[in-house]
Design a protein around this motif. Structure first.
Motif, PDB file in Angstrom:
ATOM      1  N   GLU A   1     -31.974 116.640 -10.049  1.00  0.00           N
ATOM      2  CA  GLU A   1     -31.409 115.307 -10.166  1.00  0.00           C
ATOM      3  C   GLU A   1     -29.919 115.377 -10.473  1.00  0.00           C
ATOM      4  O   GLU A   1     -29.478 116.191 -11.287  1.00  0.00           O
ATOM      5  N   GLU A   2     -29.162 114.513  -9.827  1.00  0.00           N
ATOM      6  CA  GLU A   2     -27.714 114.535 -10.003  1.00  0.00           C
ATOM      7  C   GLU A   2     -27.313 114.250 -11.445  1.00  0.00           C
ATOM      8  O   GLU A   2     -26.332 114.811 -11.947  1.00  0.00           O
ATOM      9  N   LYS A   3     -28.048 113.404 -12.139  1.00  0.00           N
ATOM     10  CA  LYS A   3     -27.690 113.066 -13.514  1.00  0.00           C
ATOM     11  C   LYS A   3     -27.896 114.239 -14.470  1.00  0.00           C
ATOM     12  O   LYS A   3     -27.399 114.208 -15.596  1.00  0.00           O
ATOM     13  N   TYR A   4     -28.609 115.276 -14.019  1.00  0.00           N
ATOM     14  CA  TYR A   4     -28.808 116.463 -14.841  1.00  0.00           C
ATOM     15  C   TYR A   4     -28.104 117.680 -14.242  1.00  0.00           C
ATOM     16  O   TYR A   4     -28.512 118.820 -14.474  1.00  0.00           O
TER      17      TYR A   4
ATOM     18  N   TYR B   1     -16.250 114.949 -12.209  1.00  0.00           N
ATOM     19  CA  TYR B   1     -17.344 115.574 -12.961  1.00  0.00           C
ATOM     20  C   TYR B   1     -17.396 115.182 -14.433  1.00  0.00           C
ATOM     21  O   TYR B   1     -18.372 115.520 -15.137  1.00  0.00           O
TER      22      TYR B   1
ATOM     23  N   GLU C   1     -17.998 112.486 -16.227  1.00  0.00           N
ATOM     24  CA  GLU C   1     -19.142 111.716 -16.744  1.00  0.00           C
ATOM     25  C   GLU C   1     -20.349 112.628 -16.965  1.00  0.00           C
ATOM     26  O   GLU C   1     -20.993 112.585 -18.022  1.00  0.00           O
ATOM     27  N   ASN C   2     -20.669 113.464 -15.971  1.00  0.00           N
ATOM     28  CA  ASN C   2     -21.810 114.358 -16.121  1.00  0.00           C
ATOM     29  C   ASN C   2     -21.520 115.484 -17.101  1.00  0.00           C
ATOM     30  O   ASN C   2     -22.449 116.026 -17.716  1.00  0.00           O
TER      31      ASN C   2
ATOM     32  N   LYS D   1     -22.606 114.224 -20.321  1.00  0.00           N
ATOM     33  CA  LYS D   1     -24.059 114.301 -20.451  1.00  0.00           C
ATOM     34  C   LYS D   1     -24.496 115.733 -20.755  1.00  0.00           C
ATOM     35  O   LYS D   1     -25.429 115.952 -21.535  1.00  0.00           O
ATOM     36  N   TYR D   2     -23.819 116.691 -20.124  1.00  0.00           N
ATOM     37  CA  TYR D   2     -24.153 118.098 -20.342  1.00  0.00           C
ATOM     38  C   TYR D   2     -23.861 118.518 -21.784  1.00  0.00           C
ATOM     39  O   TYR D   2     -24.704 119.160 -22.435  1.00  0.00           O
TER      40      TYR D   2
END
Length: 272
Positions: free
Chosen positions: A101-104, A186, A188-189, A192-193
């Motif tokens: 998944e792109e969000k991960y 990158y 935003e992700n 999240k990371y």
């Protein structure tokens, strides 16, 4: 490592996967394709190095690597329903196409999706709608398909422009050493990371490092070693044909495997 990778994954609550240049099928494939030899030689001149990323874009747009695709699918199957995050030092978003998944997923070194100027404050441009850039891509493809990759005497290329500014693929790479890398794609992700990573402290964590080079050691390689050292419940599996060694400080918490990491994942997925 005595256990199968599937068994090791089962033992941990969370997983972070680091993808490196052994999975960069564009970089390896283009070097083995005779049709691109003259173009690659052309790019050896310092004044022409800017063209290499566009040649790689053309190669990636019109080709694929089924083996790497299968390896990503196999890797995703091995991870199963475990909470995960994938970080890659490549520019290729194959993982997102093959089950992740792109969000991960995060690609801090760049991508093939966007173009940028030398000014990080400018907006990124979608490669598919940038006429000047695509004109060069089509010209390269014509040279490959109609001329077998042969260049005419004195053949030259111009840099793509938009609104009077030179355009470059949104990538952090040696050919762009004088270009200010635009990180907006990158960030935003990445947030999240880092949030995911902070939530792993003191928890059972497997760091699976696959084919990571020393081109960008601050992105995956060194941080993975640090997390393994700091988190008492973390374990690192480092797989690489040549760069498989680990530091003495994490010797008891690391499995170093000398093997091509794409082949390793395909091997470990057999029978699943």
């Amino acid at each position: 490592m005595e256990k199968k990778l599937s068994q090791v994954i089962h033992e941990y609550d969370q997983i972070i996967v680091g993808i490196g240049n052994e999975w960069n099928w564009i970089k390896t494939g283009i070097k083995g394709d005779e049709r691109y030899h003259e173009l690659l030689q052309y790019c050896e001149d310092d004044s022409n190095k800017w063209l290499l990323p566009i040649i790689e874009f053309e190669y990636g747009y019109y080709n694929n690597d089924e083996k790497v695709d299968n390896a990503y699918r196999a890797l995703r199957k091995l991870i199963g329903d475990k909470p995960y995050f994938l970080i890659s030092e490549t520019f290729i978003h194959d993982a997102i196409l093959d089950g992740f998944e792109e969000k991960y997923s995060v690609y801090p070194c760049g991508n093939y999706r966007y173009l940028q100027t030398n000014d990080p404050s400018d907006d990124l441009l979608d490669v598919t709608i940038t006429e000047d850039f695509n004109g060069i891509v089509k010209r390269i493809h014509k040279i490959i398909t109609e001329r077998g990759g042969h260049l005419t005497d004195g053949e030259s290329f111009y840099k793509p422009f938009q609104d009077g500014k030179s355009l470059f693929l949104n990538q952090k790479r040696p050919e762009y050493s004088n270009i200010k890398y635009n990180e907006s794609a990158y960030l935003e992700n990445w947030g999240k990371y880092t949030q995911f990573l902070s939530g792993t402290m003191g928890k059972s964590l497997l760091l699976l490092e696959l084919g990571v080079s020393l081109d960008h050691p601050t992105v995956i390689r060194w941080p993975f070693e640090k997390v393994t050292f700091v988190n008492e419940k973390a374990h690192l599996i480092r797989v690489h044909e040549k760069l498989y060694h680990h530091t003495p400080e994490i010797k008891e918490k690391t499995d170093s495997i000398q093997m091509n990491s794409v082949n390793y994942i395909l091997q470990e997925s057999e029978g699943l």
